[in-house]
Design a protein around this motif. Structure first.
Motif, PDB file in Angstrom:
ATOM      1  N   ARG A  53      48.115  37.524  40.654  1.00 15.06           N
ATOM      2  CA  ARG A  53      48.233  39.104  41.726  1.00 15.06           C
ATOM      3  C   ARG A  53      47.475  38.967  42.120  1.00 15.06           C
ATOM      4  O   ARG A  53      45.838  39.908  42.528  1.00 15.06           O
ATOM      5  CB  ARG A  53      49.395  39.813  40.612  1.00 15.06           C
ATOM      6  N   ASN A  54      46.201  39.608  40.374  1.00 16.91           N
ATOM      7  CA  ASN A  54      45.099  41.012  40.082  1.00 16.91           C
ATOM      8  C   ASN A  54      44.016  39.500  39.774  1.00 16.91           C
ATOM      9  O   ASN A  54      42.855  40.276  40.478  1.00 16.91           O
ATOM     10  CB  ASN A  54      45.575  41.158  39.158  1.00 16.91           C
ATOM     11  N   LYS A  55      44.461  38.552  40.292  1.00 16.57           N
ATOM     12  CA  LYS A  55      42.844  37.234  40.451  1.00 16.57           C
ATOM     13  C   LYS A  55      41.955  37.339  39.115  1.00 16.57           C
ATOM     14  O   LYS A  55      40.469  37.230  39.647  1.00 16.57           O
ATOM     15  CB  LYS A  55      41.712  38.180  41.961  1.00 16.57           C
ATOM     16  N   ALA A  56      42.398  37.943  38.691  1.00 18.09           N
ATOM     17  CA  ALA A  56      41.968  37.989  37.123  1.00 18.09           C
ATOM     18  C   ALA A  56      41.407  36.342  35.979  1.00 18.09           C
ATOM     19  O   ALA A  56      42.043  35.936  36.160  1.00 18.09           O
ATOM     20  CB  ALA A  56      42.230  38.114  35.188  1.00 18.09           C
ATOM     21  N   LEU A  61      52.275  37.374  32.343  1.00 21.18           N
ATOM     22  CA  LEU A  61      50.894  37.416  32.207  1.00 21.18           C
ATOM     23  C   LEU A  61      50.109  36.516  33.596  1.00 21.18           C
ATOM     24  O   LEU A  61      49.055  37.011  33.369  1.00 21.18           O
ATOM     25  CB  LEU A  61      49.924  37.508  31.158  1.00 21.18           C
ATOM     26  N   ILE A  62      50.724  35.433  33.201  1.00 25.96           N
ATOM     27  CA  ILE A  62      50.363  34.839  34.306  1.00 25.96           C
ATOM     28  C   ILE A  62      50.531  35.129  35.178  1.00 25.96           C
ATOM     29  O   ILE A  62      49.525  34.452  36.590  1.00 25.96           O
ATOM     30  CB  ILE A  62      50.325  33.380  33.634  1.00 25.96           C
ATOM     31  N   THR A  63      51.036  35.199  35.502  1.00 28.87           N
ATOM     32  CA  THR A  63      51.735  35.914  37.374  1.00 28.87           C
ATOM     33  C   THR A  63      51.211  36.771  37.378  1.00 28.87           C
ATOM     34  O   THR A  63      50.445  37.486  38.774  1.00 28.87           O
ATOM     35  CB  THR A  63      53.765  36.398  37.079  1.00 28.87           C
ATOM     36  N   MET A 109      36.643  25.036  34.468  1.00 28.11           N
ATOM     37  CA  MET A 109      37.759  26.360  34.863  1.00 28.11           C
ATOM     38  C   MET A 109      37.150  26.190  36.016  1.00 28.11           C
ATOM     39  O   MET A 109      36.637  26.707  36.851  1.00 28.11           O
ATOM     40  CB  MET A 109      37.763  27.424  34.551  1.00 28.11           C
ATOM     41  N   THR A 110      38.547  25.767  37.769  1.00 25.23           N
ATOM     42  CA  THR A 110      38.205  26.064  38.373  1.00 25.23           C
ATOM     43  C   THR A 110      38.568  27.461  39.698  1.00 25.23           C
ATOM     44  O   THR A 110      39.368  27.617  38.667  1.00 25.23           O
ATOM     45  CB  THR A 110      39.029  24.532  39.222  1.00 25.23           C
ATOM     46  N   GLN A 111      38.516  27.129  40.663  1.00 25.94           N
ATOM     47  CA  GLN A 111      38.657  28.879  41.276  1.00 25.94           C
ATOM     48  C   GLN A 111      39.687  28.637  41.816  1.00 25.94           C
ATOM     49  O   GLN A 111      40.518  28.560  41.951  1.00 25.94           O
ATOM     50  CB  GLN A 111      37.357  28.864  42.105  1.00 25.94           C
ATOM     51  N   PRO A 112      40.495  30.274  41.138  1.00 23.52           N
ATOM     52  CA  PRO A 112      42.189  30.511  41.317  1.00 23.52           C
ATOM     53  C   PRO A 112      42.172  30.100  42.544  1.00 23.52           C
ATOM     54  O   PRO A 112      41.204  30.745  43.546  1.00 23.52           O
ATOM     55  CB  PRO A 112      41.574  32.046  40.436  1.00 23.52           C
ATOM     56  N   GLN A 113      43.371  30.076  43.667  1.00 24.04           N
ATOM     57  CA  GLN A 113      43.350  29.648  44.678  1.00 24.04           C
ATOM     58  C   GLN A 113      44.309  30.748  45.287  1.00 24.04           C
ATOM     59  O   GLN A 113      45.395  30.528  45.671  1.00 24.04           O
ATOM     60  CB  GLN A 113      44.016  28.259  45.038  1.00 24.04           C
ATOM     61  N   HIS A 114      43.237  32.143  45.593  1.00 26.69           N
ATOM     62  CA  HIS A 114      43.568  33.306  46.123  1.00 26.69           C
ATOM     63  C   HIS A 114      43.559  33.025  47.943  1.00 26.69           C
ATOM     64  O   HIS A 114      44.670  34.300  48.434  1.00 26.69           O
ATOM     65  CB  HIS A 114      43.725  34.529  45.542  1.00 26.69           C
ATOM     66  N   ASP A 115      43.117  32.767  48.340  1.00 26.04           N
ATOM     67  CA  ASP A 115      42.720  32.945  49.541  1.00 26.04           C
ATOM     68  C   ASP A 115      43.912  32.821  50.530  1.00 26.04           C
ATOM     69  O   ASP A 115      43.677  32.474  51.611  1.00 26.04           O
ATOM     70  CB  ASP A 115      41.512  32.202  49.897  1.00 26.04           C
ATOM     71  N   ASP A 116      45.047  32.367  50.104  1.00 24.16           N
ATOM     72  CA  ASP A 116      46.237  31.697  51.382  1.00 24.16           C
ATOM     73  C   ASP A 116      47.266  32.230  51.143  1.00 24.16           C
ATOM     74  O   ASP A 116      48.692  32.357  51.449  1.00 24.16           O
ATOM     75  CB  ASP A 116      46.396  30.354  50.364  1.00 24.16           C
ATOM     76  N   CYS A 171      58.747  31.669  36.768  1.00 28.88           N
ATOM     77  CA  CYS A 171      58.594  31.724  38.410  1.00 28.88           C
ATOM     78  C   CYS A 171      57.253  31.446  38.967  1.00 28.88           C
ATOM     79  O   CYS A 171      56.105  31.860  38.592  1.00 28.88           O
ATOM     80  CB  CYS A 171      59.033  31.798  39.222  1.00 28.88           C
ATOM     81  N   CYS A 172      56.615  30.453  39.849  1.00 25.28           N
ATOM     82  CA  CYS A 172      55.358  30.531  39.806  1.00 25.28           C
ATOM     83  C   CYS A 172      55.227  31.724  40.625  1.00 25.28           C
ATOM     84  O   CYS A 172      56.052  32.525  41.544  1.00 25.28           O
ATOM     85  CB  CYS A 172      55.262  29.305  41.688  1.00 25.28           C
ATOM     86  N   PRO A 173      53.465  32.102  40.351  1.00 23.72           N
ATOM     87  CA  PRO A 173      53.802  33.749  41.145  1.00 23.72           C
ATOM     88  C   PRO A 173      53.120  33.142  42.771  1.00 23.72           C
ATOM     89  O   PRO A 173      53.135  34.638  43.072  1.00 23.72           O
ATOM     90  CB  PRO A 173      51.649  33.244  40.254  1.00 23.72           C
ATOM     91  N   ARG A 174      52.711  32.484  43.299  1.00 21.98           N
ATOM     92  CA  ARG A 174      52.719  32.699  44.727  1.00 21.98           C
ATOM     93  C   ARG A 174      54.082  32.396  45.990  1.00 21.98           C
ATOM     94  O   ARG A 174      53.985  33.223  47.021  1.00 21.98           O
ATOM     95  CB  ARG A 174      51.649  31.250  45.178  1.00 21.98           C
ATOM     96  N   CYS A 175      54.846  31.320  45.694  1.00 20.08           N
ATOM     97  CA  CYS A 175      55.862  31.273  46.462  1.00 20.08           C
ATOM     98  C   CYS A 175      57.413  32.124  45.585  1.00 20.08           C
ATOM     99  O   CYS A 175      57.901  31.641  45.975  1.00 20.08           O
ATOM    100  CB  CYS A 175      56.509  29.819  46.530  1.00 20.08           C
ATOM    101  N   GLY A 176      57.331  32.185  44.339  1.00 16.66           N
ATOM    102  CA  GLY A 176      58.430  32.566  43.385  1.00 16.66           C
ATOM    103  C   GLY A 176      59.390  31.691  43.578  1.00 16.66           C
ATOM    104  O   GLY A 176      60.269  31.666  42.917  1.00 16.66           O
ATOM    105  N   GLU A 177      58.900  30.172  43.566  1.00 11.74           N
ATOM    106  CA  GLU A 177      60.298  29.462  43.698  1.00 11.74           C
ATOM    107  C   GLU A 177      60.192  27.957  42.358  1.00 11.74           C
ATOM    108  O   GLU A 177      61.157  27.544  41.650  1.00 11.74           O
ATOM    109  CB  GLU A 177      60.251  28.933  44.966  1.00 11.74           C
ATOM    110  N   GLY A 178      58.836  27.596  42.734  1.00  9.22           N
ATOM    111  CA  GLY A 178      58.479  26.482  41.797  1.00  9.22           C
ATOM    112  C   GLY A 178      58.687  26.826  39.835  1.00  9.22           C
ATOM    113  O   GLY A 178      58.804  28.193  39.753  1.00  9.22           O
TER     114      GLY A 178
END
Ligand SMILES: [Zn+2]
Length: 132
Positions: free
Chosen positions: A120-123, A114-116, A1-8, A25-32
């Motif tokens: 958001r909570n870096k779980a 749950l995924i978004t 499992m890769t590290q979540p990409q939250h540093d951006d 929708c995508c939890p980072r950009c809200g569009e994809g």
């Protein structure tokens, strides 16, 4: 499992996780799009290229669906039995399709939420810190 990409997050304004999850929708950009199938999570966001490999809702959506939809349907069936006392086939005809429709609809919505929220909570899975 890769590290979540939250540093951006400086590059992406915060997205309201509940709304993005409900829309799938995508939890980072809200569009994809978050899903590539009905419940299949896409490999990455088509808009911001966020890798969705961190996304693992596990049994969470099923538990919420069982508890919430089960409560609603059982309460309605009990009320109908006491108030109207219909024959058994009426119960089957009403509650089985309603349970399937509500359950499948809620499963996708809750999985998105749950995924978004996970993003958001870096779980992530608990792990021991790697020695350096
Ligand atoms: Zn995105």
């Amino acid at each position: 499992m890769t590290q979540p990409q939250h540093d951006d997050q400086a590059l992406w304004p915060p997205v309201e996780p509940i709304s993005a999850g409900l829309r799938g929708c995508c939890p980072r950009c809200g569009e994809g799009r978050l899903f590539s199938g009905f419940l299949t999570v896409a490999p990455r966001c088509g808009t911001c290229r966020l890798d969705y490999s961190f996304a693992d809702a596990g049994d969470g959506p099923a538990v919420f669906v069982i508890l919430i939809i089960g409560f609603i349907v059982v309460a309605l069936a009990l009320w109908m039995e006491v108030a109207i006392n219909p024959p058994l086939w009426v119960h089957f005809l009403m509650w089985i399709p309603l349970t399937l429709a509500l359950g499948l609809t809620a499963l996708r919505l809750i999985k998105g939420i749950l995924i978004t929220l996970q993003y958001r909570n870096k779980a992530a899975e608990g792990r021991l810190e790697q020695p350096r």
